[in-house]
Motif scaffolding. Structure first.
Motif, PDB file in Angstrom:
ATOM      1  N   SER A 148     -70.890-107.033 -67.846  1.00 54.99           N
ATOM      2  CA  SER A 148     -71.143-105.596 -67.771  1.00 54.99           C
ATOM      3  C   SER A 148     -72.634-105.360 -67.946  1.00 54.99           C
ATOM      4  O   SER A 148     -73.407-106.298 -68.120  1.00 54.99           O
ATOM      5  CB  SER A 148     -70.355-104.843 -68.850  1.00 54.99           C
ATOM      6  OG  SER A 148     -70.901-105.092 -70.128  1.00 54.99           O
ATOM      7  N   HIS A 167     -84.083 -99.385 -62.600  1.00 53.63           N
ATOM      8  CA  HIS A 167     -83.506 -99.354 -61.261  1.00 53.63           C
ATOM      9  C   HIS A 167     -84.524 -99.748 -60.194  1.00 53.63           C
ATOM     10  O   HIS A 167     -84.212-100.534 -59.299  1.00 53.63           O
ATOM     11  CB  HIS A 167     -82.945 -97.962 -60.961  1.00 53.63           C
ATOM     12  CG  HIS A 167     -81.791 -97.578 -61.832  1.00 53.63           C
ATOM     13  ND1 HIS A 167     -80.694 -98.392 -62.012  1.00 53.63           N
ATOM     14  CD2 HIS A 167     -81.561 -96.469 -62.586  1.00 53.63           C
ATOM     15  CE1 HIS A 167     -79.832 -97.808 -62.827  1.00 53.63           C
ATOM     16  NE2 HIS A 167     -80.345 -96.646 -63.205  1.00 53.63           N
ATOM     17  N   SER A 176     -84.424-103.395 -58.396  1.00 51.70           N
ATOM     18  CA  SER A 176     -84.181-103.370 -56.952  1.00 51.70           C
ATOM     19  C   SER A 176     -85.122-104.328 -56.235  1.00 51.70           C
ATOM     20  O   SER A 176     -84.706-105.099 -55.355  1.00 51.70           O
ATOM     21  CB  SER A 176     -84.364-101.946 -56.407  1.00 51.70           C
ATOM     22  OG  SER A 176     -83.349-101.084 -56.863  1.00 51.70           O
ATOM     23  N   CYS A 213     -81.694 -98.866 -55.398  1.00 52.14           N
ATOM     24  CA  CYS A 213     -80.310 -98.793 -55.873  1.00 52.14           C
ATOM     25  C   CYS A 213     -80.296 -98.256 -57.306  1.00 52.14           C
ATOM     26  O   CYS A 213     -81.141 -98.631 -58.127  1.00 52.14           O
ATOM     27  CB  CYS A 213     -79.659-100.179 -55.818  1.00 52.14           C
ATOM     28  SG  CYS A 213     -77.976-100.221 -56.474  1.00 52.14           S
ATOM     29  N   ARG A 214     -79.324 -97.397 -57.589  1.00 51.54           N
ATOM     30  CA  ARG A 214     -79.182 -96.834 -58.937  1.00 51.54           C
ATOM     31  C   ARG A 214     -77.820 -97.125 -59.559  1.00 51.54           C
ATOM     32  O   ARG A 214     -77.543 -96.673 -60.665  1.00 51.54           O
ATOM     33  CB  ARG A 214     -79.432 -95.325 -58.892  1.00 51.54           C
ATOM     34  CG  ARG A 214     -80.889 -94.964 -58.556  1.00 51.54           C
ATOM     35  CD  ARG A 214     -81.058 -93.475 -58.321  1.00 51.54           C
ATOM     36  NE  ARG A 214     -82.454 -93.098 -58.195  1.00 51.54           N
ATOM     37  CZ  ARG A 214     -83.163 -93.186 -57.062  1.00 51.54           C
ATOM     38  NH1 ARG A 214     -82.580 -93.658 -55.952  1.00 51.54           N
ATOM     39  NH2 ARG A 214     -84.437 -92.819 -57.033  1.00 51.54           N
ATOM     40  N   GLN A 215     -76.978 -97.858 -58.850  1.00 49.27           N
ATOM     41  CA  GLN A 215     -75.672 -98.245 -59.359  1.00 49.27           C
ATOM     42  C   GLN A 215     -75.517 -99.754 -59.189  1.00 49.27           C
ATOM     43  O   GLN A 215     -75.603-100.267 -58.070  1.00 49.27           O
ATOM     44  CB  GLN A 215     -74.552 -97.512 -58.598  1.00 49.27           C
ATOM     45  CG  GLN A 215     -74.576 -96.003 -58.758  1.00 49.27           C
ATOM     46  CD  GLN A 215     -74.216 -95.562 -60.167  1.00 49.27           C
ATOM     47  OE1 GLN A 215     -73.472 -96.236 -60.873  1.00 49.27           O
ATOM     48  NE2 GLN A 215     -74.750 -94.414 -60.579  1.00 49.27           N
ATOM     49  N   TRP A 216     -75.271-100.450 -60.314  1.00 49.76           N
ATOM     50  CA  TRP A 216     -75.198-101.909 -60.280  1.00 49.76           C
ATOM     51  C   TRP A 216     -73.849-102.377 -60.819  1.00 49.76           C
ATOM     52  O   TRP A 216     -73.273-101.742 -61.694  1.00 49.76           O
ATOM     53  CB  TRP A 216     -76.337-102.516 -61.111  1.00 49.76           C
ATOM     54  CG  TRP A 216     -77.679-102.091 -60.624  1.00 49.76           C
ATOM     55  CD1 TRP A 216     -78.422-101.034 -61.088  1.00 49.76           C
ATOM     56  CD2 TRP A 216     -78.437-102.678 -59.571  1.00 49.76           C
ATOM     57  NE1 TRP A 216     -79.605-100.938 -60.396  1.00 49.76           N
ATOM     58  CE2 TRP A 216     -79.638-101.929 -59.443  1.00 49.76           C
ATOM     59  CE3 TRP A 216     -78.232-103.757 -58.713  1.00 49.76           C
ATOM     60  CZ2 TRP A 216     -80.608-102.235 -58.510  1.00 49.76           C
ATOM     61  CZ3 TRP A 216     -79.197-104.071 -57.776  1.00 49.76           C
ATOM     62  CH2 TRP A 216     -80.372-103.312 -57.680  1.00 49.76           C
ATOM     63  N   VAL A 217     -73.397-103.498 -60.296  1.00 49.94           N
ATOM     64  CA  VAL A 217     -72.118-104.066 -60.693  1.00 49.94           C
ATOM     65  C   VAL A 217     -72.348-105.497 -61.174  1.00 49.94           C
ATOM     66  O   VAL A 217     -73.016-106.289 -60.499  1.00 49.94           O
ATOM     67  CB  VAL A 217     -71.123-104.070 -59.512  1.00 49.94           C
ATOM     68  CG1 VAL A 217     -69.794-104.701 -59.932  1.00 49.94           C
ATOM     69  CG2 VAL A 217     -70.905-102.652 -58.995  1.00 49.94           C
ATOM     70  N   GLN A 227     -74.344-101.746 -55.989  1.00 44.63           N
ATOM     71  CA  GLN A 227     -73.177-101.038 -55.482  1.00 44.63           C
ATOM     72  C   GLN A 227     -73.567-100.184 -54.285  1.00 44.63           C
ATOM     73  O   GLN A 227     -72.801-100.028 -53.334  1.00 44.63           O
ATOM     74  CB  GLN A 227     -72.574-100.161 -56.583  1.00 44.63           C
ATOM     75  CG  GLN A 227     -71.315 -99.416 -56.185  1.00 44.63           C
ATOM     76  CD  GLN A 227     -70.695 -98.710 -57.381  1.00 44.63           C
ATOM     77  OE1 GLN A 227     -70.612 -99.263 -58.476  1.00 44.63           O
ATOM     78  NE2 GLN A 227     -70.276 -97.465 -57.173  1.00 44.63           N
ATOM     79  N   GLU A 228     -74.782 -99.646 -54.331  1.00 43.25           N
ATOM     80  CA  GLU A 228     -75.350 -98.942 -53.191  1.00 43.25           C
ATOM     81  C   GLU A 228     -76.076 -99.951 -52.309  1.00 43.25           C
ATOM     82  O   GLU A 228     -76.626-100.928 -52.811  1.00 43.25           O
ATOM     83  CB  GLU A 228     -76.339 -97.871 -53.664  1.00 43.25           C
ATOM     84  CG  GLU A 228     -75.753 -96.892 -54.665  1.00 43.25           C
ATOM     85  CD  GLU A 228     -76.804 -96.004 -55.290  1.00 43.25           C
ATOM     86  OE1 GLU A 228     -77.996 -96.147 -54.913  1.00 43.25           O
ATOM     87  OE2 GLU A 228     -76.464 -95.198 -56.162  1.00 43.25           O
TER      88      GLU A 228
END
Length: 589
Positions: free
Chosen positions: A25, A100, A104, A542-546, A561-562
């Motif tokens: 996470s 972010h 990136s 990108c501002r959403q990471w997995v 994610q983006e």
């Protein structure tokens, strides 16, 4: 070589970091660092702290300068011959800001290959960091959370296939704010040093690297001074002994002084001195000047070399619409008597383009209050205190007493002094000196006019007649937030107007904190000696990471994610191709 000059040592550290457990996470406890928000560049405490540190650097920088002390460290230069005479290497600068944007770019740099506009570009075997590896101030926690952590997450282990990439870093002015203490601890003086899968080799804040096909990289640390220190000159004199007329040089510098010299001619003197005294006597050709510091991409081209600024590694975007369309380097106005022959360079590419940069400047009204709530709060407090001083003076009997009441005079002085200092007037003999003063004073009088209008409204409301402490409480609760919004809007208007006169352009964009429009370079030296520069842009970070816990040990811990969609800013730039000797094609943004 003669006995007086024995062969230089070439270090090749082989130690690899141990395998770490992959996070599942974005929990800082699992990542090992805390992802940071972008720096709010107009935060009052940050402005004060940065100003004090800059003043300390100016007053005491010579006493804290560790470059002289670095003479006691290893004087190794380095060699990176590549594979089969070819080398891929990357350049990034101005990176240690919000997570972010920084991650990136780090994520793209760490991938085994990038497919961009139909081209496959392998990961660089060498990563060059061009300055300002952390913001806003250099310290251990800052480097850990804003630089080392994100880059380790992007490439946590050495690649399972192929050589381990090497990282070299050149300090910028923000790296210097603690006298290079934290910088040297992270990037130098460690035999087994590494940042994730990138190994570190340098032992000083400057370095020389021999590349394939008669190419060399020289990275000079000319921060905070007109002169380059003697130990550094001796180091590069020794490194340059192997250069000859067939050699070509990429010169890395902390700042694009070729651009800054358009306003401050002496800015380029140190680089010109280095080229004239260290490189020119060898007959080698300086084909590329490379820097960050200005947070955008721009390339100037001339008959002899490319001048490239690429500071898009993570920090806020800087304007491009105010760049000169042409430069004369060295500037003819320099007072250096032995300066090199001046040559003309034309601006052929920039990212973002000029029109896009102008469009972004209008975002100041929405972004400044959102990115800098502390600054808006400060303006609200100043406006409220000024209004209370004005309303108190309005109750005085005589006109002179009203105008010269002590609280009102103090607040008027603070407002005017603050706006003039914010406009940053240059020294008195500079051409733009009066422009800064005039715009700063106009901004100050506009803020006072807003306070006068607020006072007129306040005096017509019943609150001002209430017994103490009613009026100041109501002013703080009701008047303060509203006037803070209006004062910030007025400041934004000032920044937009002043930017048209080339005043506070940096603050116009720094206050917005635009994270998109990032850039870095991926370069290739072919076996025939041609250097190809790929300028890579990222329109949207990108501002959403997995988290990716099941991926290979050397794969990035977090995947986007983006979609991250890099592209070429301009067609590949071919420098000094011995096969065809082409002219560098012009490409206008």
């Amino acid at each position: 070589m003669s006995d007086q000059h024995p062969p230089r040592r070439r270090r090749s550290a082989e130690a690899e970091p141990s395998v770490a457990r992959r996070p599942v996470s974005m929990d800082p406890q699992q990542l090992g660092f805390t992802p940071q928000r972008p720096v709010g560049w107009l935060a009052p405490l940050l402005l004060l702290s940065t100003g004090l540190r800059t003043l300390m650097a100016i007053l005491f920088g010579a006493y804290l300068d560790k470059r002289e002390l670095q003479n006691a460290l290893s004087a190794d230069s380095f060699a990176h011959p590549g594979i089969d005479g070819e080398l891929w290497f990357d350049y990034v600068a101005d990176l240690g800001d919000g997570f972010h944007a920084t991650y990136s770019v780090a994520y793209l740099l760490a991938q085994p290959r990038l497919e961009i506009d139909g081209r496959v570009l392998p990961r660089g075997q060498l990563l060059l960091m061009g300055g300002d590896q952390v913001y806003p101030l250099a310290n251990g926690d800052g480097y850990e959370n804003r630089t080392k952590g994100p880059y380790r997450a992007a490439l946590p282990e050495p690649p399972a296939k192929g050589p381990q990439p090497t990282l070299f870093a050149l300090p910028g002015n923000h790296d210097w704010y603690d006298g290079l203490t934290a910088f040297l601890r992270l990037f130098a003086r460690r035999k087994d040093g590494h940042i994730g899968g990138w190994r570190t080799q340098q032992s000083r804040s400057y370095f020389a690297v021999e590349l394939p096909a008669n190419w060399w990289l020289f990275a000079i640390d000319e921060q905070f001074g007109a002169y380059i220190d003697d130990p550094q000159l001796v180091y590069f004199e020794d490194a340059a002994r192997d250069l000859g007329p067939e050699d070509r040089v990429i010169l890395m510098t902390p700042s694009p002084t070729w651009v800054k010299a358009a306003k401050k001619p002496e800015a380029y003197d140190a680089i010109d001195y280095f080229i004239r005294t260290i490189l020119a006597p060898t007959g080698a050709h300086v084909r590329v000047l490379l820097s960050g510091d200005l947070h955008h991409y721009a390339r100037y081209t001339g008959e002899d070399r490319e001048l490239i600024t690429c500071g898009g590694g993570g920090a806020y975007l800087a304007a491009t619409h105010n760049l000169p369309e042409a430069l004369t380097v060295p500037p003819r106005e320099t007072l250096t008597r032995n300066a090199s022959r001046s040559r003309r360079y034309s601006l052929v590419s920039r990212f973002p383009g000029a029109e896009e940069s102008r469009r972004m400047s209008w975002g100041v009204f929405a972004r400044v209050p959102k990115r800098n709530p502390g600054f808006a709060t400060m303006l609200g407090i100043i406006q409220t205190l000024t209004m209370l001083a004005m309303s108190g003076a309005a109750g005085q009997a005589g006109t002179l007493q009203r105008l010269f009441s002590i609280p009102l005079v103090i607040m008027m002085f603070l407002v005017l002094a603050g706006t003039v200092l914010f406009a940053q007037p240059p020294k008195a003999n500079a051409a733009a000196h009066s422009r800064h003063w005039i715009l700063g004073l106009l901004h100050g009088f506009a803020q006072l006019a807003l306070a006068a209008a607020g006072t007129w409204v306040w005096l017509r409301l019943p609150f001002h007649d209430w017994t103490w402490p009613g009026p100041p409480v109501v002013a703080a609760v009701l008047y303060g937030p509203l006037i803070a919004y209006l004062a910030t809007a007025l400041l934004s208007l000032y920044l937009l107007v002043a930017g048209r006169f080339d005043v506070n352009v940096n603050e116009l964009f720094a206050g917005q904190g635009i994270e998109d429009a990032k850039s870095f370079l991926r370069m290739h030296i072919a076996a025939n000696g041609a250097l190809t520069v790929h300028a890579i842009g990222v329109d949207k970070i990108c501002r959403q990471w997995v988290a990716d816990p099941d991926a290979a040990p050397d794969a990035s811990w977090l995947r986007p994610q983006e979609p991250l969609t890099p592209h070429l800013i301009e067609p590949p730039i071919v420098v000094d191709n011995p096969a065809t000797r082409p002219g560098v094609p012009e490409h206008h943004s």
